[in-house]
Design an enzyme around this catalytic site. Structure first.
Site, PDB file in Angstrom:
ATOM      1  N   SER A 141     -11.445  -0.229  -0.123  1.00 18.16           N
ATOM      2  CA  SER A 141     -10.081  -0.358   0.386  1.00 18.16           C
ATOM      3  C   SER A 141     -10.076  -0.851   1.821  1.00 18.16           C
ATOM      4  CB  SER A 141      -9.373   0.997   0.331  1.00 18.16           C
ATOM      5  OG  SER A 141      -9.076   1.361  -0.984  1.00 18.16           O
ATOM      6  N   HIS A 152      -3.496   6.014   4.279  1.00 20.72           N
ATOM      7  CA  HIS A 152      -4.263   4.899   3.736  1.00 20.72           C
ATOM      8  C   HIS A 152      -3.719   3.558   4.210  1.00 20.72           C
ATOM      9  CE1 HIS A 152      -5.884   2.128   0.668  1.00 20.72           C
ATOM     10  NE2 HIS A 152      -6.891   2.974   0.631  1.00 20.72           N
ATOM     11  N   ASP A 205       0.836  -1.192   0.000  1.00 23.17           N
ATOM     12  CA  ASP A 205       0.000   0.000   0.000  1.00 23.17           C
ATOM     13  C   ASP A 205       0.877   1.250   0.000  1.00 23.17           C
ATOM     14  OD1 ASP A 205      -2.320   1.834   0.904  1.00 23.17           O
ATOM     15  OD2 ASP A 205      -3.273  -0.132   0.854  1.00 23.17           O
TER      16      ASP A 205
END
Length: 769
Positions: free
Chosen positions: A525, A291, A259
């Protein structure tokens, strides 16, 4: 009753039989032989002339032919003529061949004979050929390039895919020749991917020199590089008291989060990060966007809101972080495929890591059918090669797109079935693709103004998230495979604006030192790492489990019936939106007396059948209770996007009734005359997913509600392998699979199903001995 017993391993019957084949005669050739031969001959001459005049350079002087052939004809048969080399089948009818001069001469001789007599050696090659042409500059334009055209900037990047060639020496020669040609044309080489199934070069060029790329013979496609953007929003929440997380045992499963990196100094990640690496040149492994940190938090803790409320944080998996995205959640000039492959092979080799979370998607590449992209193909082949499991988010619809759809009067969930396809690489056939469902339906604004009816949720609780994307995946396989909580959205009917706060999922905030420990997130996600969390716990709970087995257990415990889907949805639309559904965690790791999970892991050769008789105790069918059985088959296949079928190996199962094992074996036996059993029907009564719908994927599952059988009928599962002819060259001789069978009998007052099945299996085992 919660699961307290280990799942039961069971075995196939000792008989293994050759599969009964099916033959399909070719369609009747109804064209005049002379006219057909004349047409093809003139097209060959035209292709030769244009090839010389337009100067299509390549690593050798062979002609590249584009053939339109009879639908689904196996065009590799052209290699029976020396000098023809099969390169690719782009769709059901378009085939590419390298043709040496002597091969074309031989083909033209056969055309002349066929035109004169109507008969010639291997005339099926001629009859299957419909038209002959060149691979044109227009053919070489990729999907995004067709839509957007050549970039307007003075210098820009392009991804140039060369024809995939199996032979390493020939492929190296092709790549070296292309690099030399790039240098002469002053096109800058940046990076490349080159292996048995794909060769792609990233270049920097300008409008003047990029045009020559479209005339290079060895170029398959040219496109604008993907941009793996990650769309999400944040809402900070407070937590005044930090609970001390439990100590994570060394034996816990290792899970890789590929990621934007993670902030390993977060108080709740300090004891769970096993390694933290960057695969972006000159960039640190630290998360600049938040994230990756949020994804890692869900992967190890699961439902973080429950942990906050109970003030108990129990990590379940070790996190291995591989940073593959920059500070904008974007790619750099290096291929993200190379970064991911390096990360996967390093973490697998050094830590025996078998689970990889990829919450990324190419917003510009929704999968609308056709061939799979390079990253999808790479994930599929790595899964098969290493026996690992990729968990990939399905991608999100942009909030502005949803707002526009609602303003134009499109209704939820109908708009999710229109121009809302899953994003590359979530269309890959061997990965687990995860869509989103809603946990909440009251936005913060609606809570602030409880008497105002303007603020309405788009989705109900436990329904598909308003931004989740729809399948199917490559080759028509069911996608997404599963769904988990990803958040919801609301719509202000007065201002016609999207509302989001109060409807998301909570996870860790990477900016905890200057803000709060937790933030709110939206998107698939964050549903993907929850499934990664369940997978990690399954590996820790079931000794020596393979990726295939854990994958099958997840699907076997999933149901769309657990969800609150709109009534107007048809069954095929439900499959496109939520796949097999939401996982019931209660019996994922353990069985109980009324819910029993049996599993088998085995290998099977091509054109063979394996037979399993289900161990139903007599009491299972007594009375009028509801009895349920779910059968799930999981396997991996090597793939090639040069073939329409995509996967090399085909496995499928049938659930059948029969009076005896001998009779069922006879039905499937190659030696049995076809007239005796013209077809072998599956038991279809009260089945939720048809064999046709499930069979396109490498994970296949259906559920039956059973009634008391008449007579002495017994139930069997037959697993069959039948590779595509082209796939026999690359598939393993013995392909592994996992079969999971879940039996439920929840209406009996004193259930003893587990005990009775265990005893029955022991009796059968003693009988075999």
């Amino acid at each position: 009753m919660p699961g307290v017993y280990e799942h039961i391993r069971f075995q196939k019957e000792t008989l293994i039989k050759e599969r009964r084949g099916r033959s399909f005669p070719p369609p009747k050739f109804d064209t005049n032989p002379k006219e057909h031969a004349t047409l093809l001959t003139s097209q060959i001459k035209s292709a030769k002339d244009r090839f010389r005049d337009d100067e299509f350079p390549g690593f050798d002087d062979r002609l590249l032919l584009k053939l339109k052939v009879r639908d689904r004809y196996d065009a590799s048969e052209f290699e029976t003529i020396p000098g023809f080399q099969f390169i690719s089948q782009e769709d059901n009818e378009i085939v590419l061949l390298f043709a040496a001069e002597e091969a074309l001469d031989e083909f033209e001789k056969r055309l002349a004979t066929f035109g004169a007599t109507g008969n010639v050696t291997r005339k099926d090659l001629i009859e299957a050929s419909r038209a002959i042409d060149l691979w044109t500059p227009e053919d070489r334009k990729g999907e995004i390039l067709r839509k957007e055209g050549i970039p307007k900037s003075e210098n820009f990047l392009l991804d140039v895919e060369l024809w995939p060639i199996d032979q390493s020496a020939t492929r190296s020669k092709m790549l070296a020749s292309f690099k030399d040609w790039l240098e002469k044309k002053e096109i800058i080489f940046l990076d490349s991917i080159s292996n048995d199934y794909v060769t792609i070069i990233r270049v920097r060029c300008n409008k003047k020199n990029c045009e020559s790329l479209f005339h290079y013979r060895d170029v398959r496609t040219i496109d604008i590089p993907p941009r793996y953007t990650l769309e999400y929003s944040l809402l900070q929440t407070d937590l005044t008291e930090l609970p001390s997380p439990a100590v994570l045992p060394d034996t816990a499963t290792r899970v890789a989060v590929l990621d934007s990196g993670i902030n390993s100094n977060h108080p709740l990640l300090k004891g769970v990060v096993g390694d933290n690496r960057s695969y972006i040149h000159s960039e640190s492994p630290t998360d600049a966007t938040g994230h990756g940190t949020a994804v890692a938090g869900i992967a190890t803790y699961g439902n973080i809101e429950n942990s906050i409320n109970s003030k108990t944080f129990i990590p379940h998996v070790w996190i291995l972080s591989g940073r593959i995205l920059d500070e904008n959640n974007d790619f750099n000039e290096e291929f993200i495929e190379n970064q991911i492959e390096r990360a996967v092979k390093e973490f697998h080799s050094e830590y025996s890591c078998k689970v990889f979370n990829l919450s990324i998607g190419d917003e510009k590449r929704p999968y609308k059918g056709g061939k799979a992209g390079v990253l999808s193909m790479m994930l599929d082949n790595l899964s098969h090669e290493l026996d690992i499991l990729f968990v990939v988010s399905s991608g999100n619809l942009n909030k502005s797109v949803i707002q526009d759809k609602l303003k134009r009067g499109l209704k939820y969930p109908n708009y999710l079935l229109l121009d809302s396809e899953i994003l590359e690489p979530s269309n890959a056939i061997n990965v687990l693709t995860i869509g989103g469902i809603s946990r909440y339906d009251k936005s913060r604004t609606a809570g602030r103004y409880p008497n105002d009816p303007s603020y309405q949720p788009i989705a109900h609780i436990e329904s598909v998230s308003p931004f989740s994307r729809s399948g199917p995946g490559v080759a028509g396989c069911i996608k997404p495979d599963l769904v988990a909580y990803a958040g919801n959205l609301a719509f202000d009917h007065r201002s016609k604006m999207i509302l989001e706060h109060g409807l998301g999922e909570i996870s860790l905030n990477n900016q905890f030192s200057s803000s709060n420990l937790f933030s709110e997130f939206w998107g698939t996600s964050f549903s993907a790492p929850y499934i990664t969390h369940l997978i990690g716990r399954a590996f820790s709970s079931i000794s020596n489990a393979s990726a295939l087995l854990v994958r099958a257990l997840l699907i076997s415990n999933a149901r769309s019936e657990f969800l609150n889907l709109p009534n107007q949805l048809k069954e095929d639309e439900k499959l496109r939106l939520v796949g097999y559904g939401k996982v019931d965690e209660e019996f994922l790791y353990r069985s109980s007396e009324d819910v029993v999970v049996l599993y088998a892991t085995d290998t099977i050769q091509n054109d063979k059948n394996h037979f399993y008789e289900l161990p139903f105790p007599p009491e299972y069918f007594s009375g009028k209770r509801k009895r349920e059985i779910t059968i799930t088959l999981s396997y991996y296949s090597f793939v090639r996007n040069t073939r329409v079928s995509y996967k090399a190996t085909r496995l499928f199962f049938k659930f059948v009734k029969g009076d005896s094992l001998d009779k069922v074996v006879t039905m499937f036996d190659k030696e049995t005359p076809k007239d005796s059993y013209k077809n072998i029907p599956e038991y279809t009564n009260n089945r939720n997913i048809t064999s046709e719908a499930r069979s396109n994927g490498t994970i296949q599952s259906s559920t039956w509600t059973l009634k008391q059988p008449k007579g002495n009928s017994r139930y069997f599962v037959v697993v069959t392998r039948n590779d595509f002819p082209w796939g026999e060259k690359i598939a393993k001789e013995n392909e592994e699979y996992s079969l999971v069978i879940a039996l439920k009998d929840r209406e009996q007052q004193e259930p003893k199903l587990y005990t009775r099945i265990t005893n029955l299996i022991k009796q059968r085992f003693r009988g075999r001995l």
